[in-house]
Scaffold this motif. Structure first.
Motif, short mmCIF file in Angstrom:
data_model
loop_
_atom_site.label_atom_id
_atom_site.label_comp_id
_atom_site.label_asym_id
_atom_site.label_seq_id
_atom_site.Cartn_x
_atom_site.Cartn_y
_atom_site.Cartn_z
N HIS A 163 0.82 -1.21 0.00
CA HIS A 163 0.00 0.00 0.00
C HIS A 163 0.85 1.27 0.00
CE1 HIS A 163 -3.99 -1.71 0.33
NE2 HIS A 163 -3.52 -2.60 1.18
N CYS A 164 2.01 1.24 0.62
CA CYS A 164 2.86 2.44 0.66
C CYS A 164 3.36 2.80 -0.74
CB CYS A 164 4.02 2.24 1.62
SG CYS A 164 5.08 0.83 1.24
N ARG A 165 3.73 1.81 -1.54
CA ARG A 165 4.18 2.09 -2.90
C ARG A 165 3.02 2.52 -3.79
NH1 ARG A 165 8.25 -2.14 -5.46
NH2 ARG A 165 8.39 -0.36 -6.87
N PHE A 166 1.87 1.91 -3.57
CA PHE A 166 0.71 2.28 -4.38
C PHE A 166 0.31 3.74 -4.15
CE2 PHE A 166 -3.85 2.68 -5.07
CZ PHE A 166 -3.99 2.12 -6.33
N ASN A 167 0.35 4.20 -2.90
CA ASN A 167 -0.03 5.57 -2.58
C ASN A 167 1.00 6.59 -3.04
OD1 ASN A 167 -2.37 4.65 -1.32
ND2 ASN A 167 -1.34 4.41 0.65
N ALA A 168 2.27 6.14 -3.24
CA ALA A 168 3.33 7.08 -3.64
C ALA A 168 3.30 7.39 -5.13
CB ALA A 168 4.70 6.51 -3.26
N VAL A 169 2.60 6.60 -5.93
CA VAL A 169 2.55 6.79 -7.38
C VAL A 169 1.39 7.73 -7.72
CG1 VAL A 169 2.27 5.68 -9.62
CG2 VAL A 169 3.55 4.54 -7.81
N SER A 170 1.73 8.86 -8.35
CA SER A 170 0.71 9.81 -8.79
C SER A 170 1.21 10.50 -10.05
CB SER A 170 0.40 10.85 -7.71
OG SER A 170 1.55 11.62 -7.43
N GLN A 171 0.32 11.15 -10.79
CA GLN A 171 0.70 11.82 -12.03
C GLN A 171 1.65 12.99 -11.77
OE1 GLN A 171 -0.19 10.67 -15.12
NE2 GLN A 171 1.29 12.15 -15.85
N SER A 172 1.43 13.73 -10.70
CA SER A 172 2.29 14.88 -10.39
C SER A 172 3.71 14.41 -10.04
CB SER A 172 1.70 15.68 -9.21
OG SER A 172 1.56 14.85 -8.06
N ALA A 173 3.84 13.30 -9.31
CA ALA A 173 5.16 12.78 -8.96
C ALA A 173 5.92 12.32 -10.21
CB ALA A 173 5.04 11.64 -7.97
N LEU A 174 5.22 11.69 -11.15
CA LEU A 174 5.86 11.25 -12.39
C LEU A 174 6.29 12.44 -13.24
CD1 LEU A 174 3.49 8.28 -13.36
CD2 LEU A 174 5.77 8.14 -12.37
N ASP A 175 5.45 13.46 -13.35
CA ASP A 175 5.80 14.66 -14.13
C ASP A 175 7.03 15.35 -13.53
OD1 ASP A 175 3.65 14.15 -15.76
OD2 ASP A 175 2.32 15.57 -14.75
N HIS A 176 7.09 15.43 -12.22
CA HIS A 176 8.23 16.07 -11.55
C HIS A 176 9.52 15.29 -11.82
CE1 HIS A 176 10.42 18.46 -8.69
NE2 HIS A 176 10.72 17.38 -7.95
N TYR A 177 9.43 13.97 -11.86
CA TYR A 177 10.62 13.16 -12.12
C TYR A 177 11.19 13.46 -13.52
CZ TYR A 177 13.27 9.13 -13.75
OH TYR A 177 14.23 8.33 -14.32
N PHE A 178 10.34 13.53 -14.53
CA PHE A 178 10.84 13.75 -15.90
C PHE A 178 11.36 15.18 -16.08
CE2 PHE A 178 8.26 9.95 -16.77
CZ PHE A 178 9.19 9.22 -17.51
N VAL A 179 10.84 16.14 -15.34
CA VAL A 179 11.39 17.50 -15.38
C VAL A 179 12.81 17.50 -14.82
CG1 VAL A 179 11.18 19.82 -14.41
CG2 VAL A 179 9.16 18.66 -15.30
N LEU A 180 13.01 16.83 -13.70
CA LEU A 180 14.35 16.73 -13.11
C LEU A 180 15.31 15.97 -14.03
CD1 LEU A 180 13.52 15.89 -9.37
CD2 LEU A 180 14.27 18.08 -10.32
N LEU A 181 14.83 14.92 -14.70
CA LEU A 181 15.68 14.15 -15.60
C LEU A 181 16.15 15.00 -16.78
CD1 LEU A 181 16.91 11.45 -16.53
CD2 LEU A 181 14.73 10.93 -17.64
N ARG A 182 15.25 15.76 -17.37
CA ARG A 182 15.62 16.60 -18.51
C ARG A 182 16.63 17.69 -18.09
NH1 ARG A 182 13.66 17.48 -23.53
NH2 ARG A 182 14.11 19.51 -24.48
N ASN A 183 16.40 18.31 -16.94
CA ASN A 183 17.33 19.34 -16.46
C ASN A 183 18.72 18.75 -16.21
OD1 ASN A 183 15.29 21.23 -16.55
ND2 ASN A 183 14.76 21.01 -14.37
#
Length: 266
Positions: A163-183
């Motif tokens: 349940h902890c991993r399921f609750n940590a996955v969201s669209q905003s968290a994924l978008d933030h990851y790809f912004v950091l990756l590109r930078n």
């Protein structure tokens, strides 16, 4: 002189009459299924508005007279399906579908056995509340008809997910990851150097039981089921770059001492 036995003429006649009545019965059943519901509605409106009688309306709209008469008198509700009433009302049936869909979205999809047990307990409570005796509940037969009524549902194998991993996955968290990756790629000048970009990921191979199939909407790519999250497993760490070059994987076994048999083929 010995008496002659009465031959089975009467017996044969009895069998013949039975066969005829059986065929007639089957024919009646067949005819009952052939009439058009729209024709029944038009015939009922015609009789209720007193434009014509039951016999004439049944003949004009090609309907069984008794069937039309039963619906006009209210003995049979128009639109009701033949046979005994279902275990659940249409409202309860749809409420169960919504409940199963929500459970699947929350990562706690229900198995076939859990759904059948849930309906059985609901039936026991309803019968006890109404002061009626519990009727025999055919779980397998009900399940088959339930899934046939709701083609949007399917039984799918589930993946274990805590349940902890399921609750940590969201669209905003994924978008933030790809912004950091590109930078990061732009700052280090790696946008046009795929051979310099490596990614690694670990994958656990659990040693516990296989996950059961759970009810979910058709088209969903992943169906999750509850698990403890701390089952014993073998971990494999794989690493490759953006052009497809891979390095040998790292395998982690559970144990305090290394068994050299595990490294023989490496």
């Amino acid at each position: 002189m010995p008496k002659r036995k009465r031959t089975s003429t009467a017996k044969k006649g009895w069998k013949t009459r039975n066969k005829i009545s059986e065929v007639q019965h089957l024919g009646a059943v067949k005819r009952r299924k052939l009439w058009d519901p729209e024709s029944m509605t038009r015939a009922m409106n015609t009789v209720i508005s007193k434009e014509m009688g039951v016999n004439k309306a049944a003949e004009q709209f090609d309907l069984p007279r008794t069937t039309l008469k039963d619906r006009i008198s209210g003995r049979v509700k128009h639109g009701a399906k033949p046979g005994p009433p279902g275990f659940l009302t249409p409202e309860e049936d749809q409420e169960l579908v919504d409940f199963l869909v929500e459970c699947c979205k929350m990562g706690n999809g229900k198995t076939k056995r859990e759904v059948i047990d849930c309906v059985k307990r609901l039936m026991e409570k309803k019968r006890a509340k109404e002061g009626l005796q519990m009727i025999k509940f055919n779980g397998e037969g009900w399940w088959y008809k339930f899934m046939k009524r709701h083609s949007e549902l399917s039984l799918r194998p589930s993946d274990p997910l805590s349940h902890c991993r399921f609750n940590a996955v969201s669209q905003s968290a994924l978008d933030h990851y790809f912004v950091l990756l590109r930078n990061t790629l732009e700052v280090n000048g790696l946008m046009d150097k795929p051979s310099y970009i490596y990614n690694m990921d670990e994958s656990g191979m659990p040693l516990d039981h296989k996950q059961l199939k759970r009810v979910a909407l058709k088209g969903i790519k992943k169906v999750h089921g509850p698990s403890s999250g701390n089952k014993a497993q073998i971990t494999i760490l794989a690493c490759a770059n953006a052009v497809g070059t891979m390095i040998p994987p790292m395998v982690i076994f559970k144990g305090e001492r290394l068994n050299y048999e595990w490294t023989r083929a490496s």
